[in-house]
Enzyme design. Structure first.
Site, PDB file in Angstrom:
ATOM      1  N   ARG A   1       0.823  -1.224   0.000  1.00  0.00           N
ATOM      2  CA  ARG A   1       0.000   0.000   0.000  1.00  0.00           C
ATOM      3  C   ARG A   1       0.853   1.269   0.000  1.00  0.00           C
ATOM      4  O   ARG A   1       0.468   2.268   0.616  1.00  0.00           O
ATOM      5  CB  ARG A   1      -0.959   0.029   1.185  1.00  0.00           C
TER       6      ARG A   1
ATOM      7  N   ARG B   1      -3.602   6.340   0.794  1.00  0.00           N
ATOM      8  CA  ARG B   1      -4.171   7.566   1.381  1.00  0.00           C
ATOM      9  C   ARG B   1      -3.253   8.305   2.338  1.00  0.00           C
ATOM     10  O   ARG B   1      -3.536   9.447   2.701  1.00  0.00           O
ATOM     11  CB  ARG B   1      -5.475   7.227   2.114  1.00  0.00           C
TER      12      ARG B   1
ATOM     13  N   ARG C   1      -7.230  11.266  -5.976  1.00  0.00           N
ATOM     14  CA  ARG C   1      -8.394  10.382  -5.907  1.00  0.00           C
ATOM     15  C   ARG C   1      -9.684  11.135  -5.553  1.00  0.00           C
ATOM     16  O   ARG C   1     -10.772  10.577  -5.712  1.00  0.00           O
ATOM     17  CB  ARG C   1      -8.146   9.301  -4.841  1.00  0.00           C
TER      18      ARG C   1
ATOM     19  N   ASP D   1      -6.483  -3.263  -7.898  1.00  0.00           N
ATOM     20  CA  ASP D   1      -7.067  -3.916  -6.733  1.00  0.00           C
ATOM     21  C   ASP D   1      -7.274  -5.392  -7.033  1.00  0.00           C
ATOM     22  O   ASP D   1      -7.425  -5.776  -8.198  1.00  0.00           O
ATOM     23  CB  ASP D   1      -8.395  -3.276  -6.334  1.00  0.00           C
TER      24      ASP D   1
ATOM     25  N   TYR E   1     -14.244 -12.833  -0.480  1.00  0.00           N
ATOM     26  CA  TYR E   1     -14.926 -11.566  -0.791  1.00  0.00           C
ATOM     27  C   TYR E   1     -16.210 -11.804  -1.577  1.00  0.00           C
ATOM     28  O   TYR E   1     -17.221 -11.135  -1.361  1.00  0.00           O
ATOM     29  CB  TYR E   1     -14.013 -10.631  -1.593  1.00  0.00           C
TER      30      TYR E   1
HETATM   31  O1  1CP Z   1       0.348   0.526  -3.345  1.00  0.00           O
HETATM   32  C1  1CP Z   1      -0.190  -0.587  -3.428  1.00  0.00           C
HETATM   33  O2  1CP Z   1      -0.111  -1.451  -2.560  1.00  0.00           O
HETATM   34  C2  1CP Z   1      -0.902  -0.931  -4.708  1.00  0.00           C
HETATM   35  C3  1CP Z   1      -2.313  -0.929  -4.693  1.00  0.00           C
HETATM   36  C4  1CP Z   1      -3.203  -1.940  -4.023  1.00  0.00           C
HETATM   37  C5  1CP Z   1      -3.034  -3.303  -3.735  1.00  0.00           C
HETATM   38  C6  1CP Z   1      -1.783  -4.148  -3.863  1.00  0.00           C
HETATM   39  C7  1CP Z   1      -4.536  -1.604  -3.682  1.00  0.00           C
HETATM   40  C8  1CP Z   1      -5.130  -0.276  -3.818  1.00  0.00           C
HETATM   41  N1  1CP Z   1      -5.170  -2.745  -3.274  1.00  0.00           N
HETATM   42  C9  1CP Z   1      -4.288  -3.792  -3.261  1.00  0.00           C
HETATM   43  C10 1CP Z   1      -4.558  -5.204  -2.929  1.00  0.00           C
HETATM   44  C11 1CP Z   1      -5.732  -5.520  -2.088  1.00  0.00           C
HETATM   45  N2  1CP Z   1      -7.005  -5.042  -2.154  1.00  0.00           N
HETATM   46  C12 1CP Z   1      -5.717  -6.523  -1.085  1.00  0.00           C
HETATM   47  C13 1CP Z   1      -4.533  -7.379  -0.763  1.00  0.00           C
HETATM   48  C14 1CP Z   1      -3.619  -6.705   0.194  1.00  0.00           C
HETATM   49  C15 1CP Z   1      -4.170  -6.587   1.592  1.00  0.00           C
HETATM   50  O3  1CP Z   1      -4.298  -7.615   2.261  1.00  0.00           O
HETATM   51  O4  1CP Z   1      -4.457  -5.444   1.985  1.00  0.00           O
HETATM   52  C16 1CP Z   1      -6.992  -6.585  -0.517  1.00  0.00           C
HETATM   53  C17 1CP Z   1      -7.457  -7.487   0.595  1.00  0.00           C
HETATM   54  C18 1CP Z   1      -7.801  -5.648  -1.193  1.00  0.00           C
HETATM   55  C19 1CP Z   1      -9.239  -5.386  -0.985  1.00  0.00           C
HETATM   56  C20 1CP Z   1      -9.446  -3.994  -0.576  1.00  0.00           C
HETATM   57  N3  1CP Z   1      -9.399  -2.965  -1.441  1.00  0.00           N
HETATM   58  C21 1CP Z   1      -9.621  -3.479   0.735  1.00  0.00           C
HETATM   59  C22 1CP Z   1      -9.708  -4.285   2.024  1.00  0.00           C
HETATM   60  C23 1CP Z   1     -11.124  -4.421   2.452  1.00  0.00           C
HETATM   61  C24 1CP Z   1     -11.350  -5.304   3.664  1.00  0.00           C
HETATM   62  O5  1CP Z   1     -11.736  -4.777   4.703  1.00  0.00           O
HETATM   63  O6  1CP Z   1     -11.187  -6.541   3.576  1.00  0.00           O
HETATM   64  C25 1CP Z   1      -9.719  -2.083   0.625  1.00  0.00           C
HETATM   65  C26 1CP Z   1      -9.951  -1.081   1.719  1.00  0.00           C
HETATM   66  C27 1CP Z   1      -9.550  -1.769  -0.766  1.00  0.00           C
HETATM   67  C28 1CP Z   1      -9.516  -0.423  -1.383  1.00  0.00           C
HETATM   68  C29 1CP Z   1      -8.181   0.004  -1.802  1.00  0.00           C
HETATM   69  N4  1CP Z   1      -7.374  -0.669  -2.691  1.00  0.00           N
HETATM   70  C30 1CP Z   1      -6.224   0.060  -2.896  1.00  0.00           C
HETATM   71  C31 1CP Z   1      -6.319   1.235  -2.085  1.00  0.00           C
HETATM   72  C32 1CP Z   1      -5.292   2.321  -2.033  1.00  0.00           C
HETATM   73  C33 1CP Z   1      -7.553   1.189  -1.409  1.00  0.00           C
HETATM   74  C34 1CP Z   1      -8.156   2.203  -0.444  1.00  0.00           C
HETATM   75  C35 1CP Z   1      -9.145   3.070  -1.150  1.00  0.00           C
HETATM   76  C36 1CP Z   1      -8.533   4.364  -1.539  1.00  0.00           C
HETATM   77  O7  1CP Z   1      -7.580   4.776  -0.880  1.00  0.00           O
HETATM   78  O8  1CP Z   1      -8.983   5.026  -2.468  1.00  0.00           O
END
Ligand code: 1CP
Length: 387
Positions: A57, A61, A70, A106, A184
């Site tokens: 990540r 944010r 964003r 994602d 999911y």
């Molecule tokens: O910088 C990076 O890491 C690249 C971008 C990235 C990656 C690798 C994002 C952007 N998502 C992911 C993978 C991802 N998405 C995972 C695997 C990693 C982990 O375990 O965190 C998972 C589980 C998700 C699903 C997801 N997407 C969640 C988790 C929800 C939950 O409670 O189970 C969330 C909050 C997101 C949204 C998301 N994806 C990425 C970002 C930056 C965000 C946040 C939203 C935003 O900031 O706009």
């Protein structure tokens, strides 16, 4: 003769997408020369001038420029815009000397490609308005997904970003693992217990395997497409390993993780390619020995595993990645240096990629992220100079 990858490398599917060559005027072939290969060398257990570091990540944010880019935009619309993904991927690299970039995307783009509606709801996270409820719902899914068509936007983002990186550091592609995606798709969003998804494992094991197999086939194609588009390493996120016990992990996660690595590697070999793969099974300590023998070059670790015991349990078979508690970034900088020092001394400097044990949180101070990166570089150079 090559099959899928032959399609990727002999026939060039991307040249078929005239929009790509037209819009970006780039072909996936002539990428800039890589200037910093420390991350790729560490994946293969080779010597490096310093321990490479990146953060899960890292595009997120906690960066004000990320929040600005964003603002007011739909999350998945952003994922579908190659230029937006490229910009978000590059943002952290303008601030910090990370040794790798990870494409902004994602894991949930796969369920979308299979026909499911997934929305990012502010304050709630990813939400599936119509999750899978019973095995009959599998019939509603697109089982044979044309990955080159449905996920073409990710491939375009990768190609564009690989060019715009100008060879600064390697670009990592990624996917969710089958069990995590299945969870999911059934839970309909985040969950602490994953009880609806686990209900399937105990009540509908056959349908569960059917879904996991379906996802595995798509994931393999998706990862190969990412490599054809320019990804130089691949990470598989099994974020929900922790809610499985050892027996369920053996049955519903590990065989698919292995299958993915074996199939991707076999296909790449046919075109003379070899791209390092990382498996990150969060909270899956019970599976560490097995994960180190699953065809992945690197095993990612969360912060609940002691570095020395992880080394012992994986017996030098793989490189390790991780595992500072993300919350340690709330500590003052001097304390972060001390924690990094201990971590490096525990893992050693060879076959090691420094990272956090999970992703950065939005309220983290970018300055402390910088202190983390600097501590890894400075202290690892110090240790390497002592040798
Ligand atoms: O910088 C990076 O890491 C690249 C971008 C990235 C990656 C690798 C994002 C952007 N998502 C992911 C993978 C991802 N998405 C995972 C695997 C990693 C982990 O375990 O965190 C998972 C589980 C998700 C699903 C997801 N997407 C969640 C988790 C929800 C939950 O409670 O189970 C969330 C909050 C997101 C949204 C998301 N994806 C990425 C970002 C930056 C965000 C946040 C939203 C935003 O900031 O706009």
């Amino acid at each position: 003769m090559c099959h899928y990858v032959g399609y990727g490398f002999c026939l060039y599917p991307f040249l078929k997408h005239s929009s790509l060559t037209f819009h970006f005027n780039f072909s996936p072939k002539d990428f800039p020369k890589l200037k910093n290969d420390a991350f790729l060398l560490a994946c293969r257990g080779q010597e490096t001038p310093h321990v490479p570091v990146w953060c899960m990540r890292q595009a997120g944010r906690y960066l004000p420029e990320f929040r600005e880019s964003r603002a007011g935009k739909d999350f998945f619309a952003t994922c579908r815009s190659p230029s937006a993904c490229c910009e978000l991927t590059l943002q952290p690299l303008r601030r910090f000397p990370f040794d790798a970039a990870i494409i902004f995307s994602d894991i949930l783009v796969i369920p979308q490609a299979m026909g499911m509606d997934v929305q990012m709801v502010a304050g709630k996270g990813p939400t599936f308005p119509e999750p899978l409820k019973e095995p009959e719902d599998l019939l509603l899914l697109q089982s044979k997904v044309d990955v080159n068509k449905e996920l073409d936007y990710v491939f375009k983002a990768i190609t564009l970003t690989r060019h715009k990186l100008e060879g600064k550091v390697p670009l990592i592609g990624f996917t969710g693992a089958p069990w995590t995606l299945m969870a999911y798709m059934i839970e309909g969003g985040g969950s602490t217990t994953q009880s609806k998804a686990k209900r399937w494992l105990y009540r509908h094991p056959e349908a569960s395997h059917q879904l996991l197999k379906m996802l595995t086939d798509i994931i393999v194609e998706y990862l190969l497409g990412q490599v054809a588009a320019g990804a130089q390493a691949l990470q598989v996120f099994e974020s929900h390993a922790g809610c499985l016990g050892p027996a369920e992990f053996q049955e519903f996660s590990l065989p698919y993780l292995r299958d993915i690595a074996r199939k991707v590697k076999d296909q790449l070999k046919e075109s003379g390619q070899d791209v390092p793969m990382i498996v990150f099974a969060k909270d899956g300590h019970y599976g560490l020995e097995d994960l180190s023998q699953s065809h992945y070059e690197v095993v990612g670790l969360d912060w609940t595993i002691d570095p020395r015991s992880a080394r012992e349990r994986t017996g030098g078979k793989v490189s390790l990645q991780g595992n500072m508690d993300p919350c340690a970034l709330y500590a003052p900088k001097e304390r972060i240096y001390e924690i990094v020092k201990k971590m490096l001394e525990g893992f050693g400097t060879r076959g090691y990629i420094a990272n956090l044990g999970h992703g950065l949180y939005p309220d983290m101070d970018p300055e402390n992220v910088g202190a983390f990166v600097e501590a890894v570089h400075a202290h690892s150079r110090h240790l390497l100079n002592l040798k």
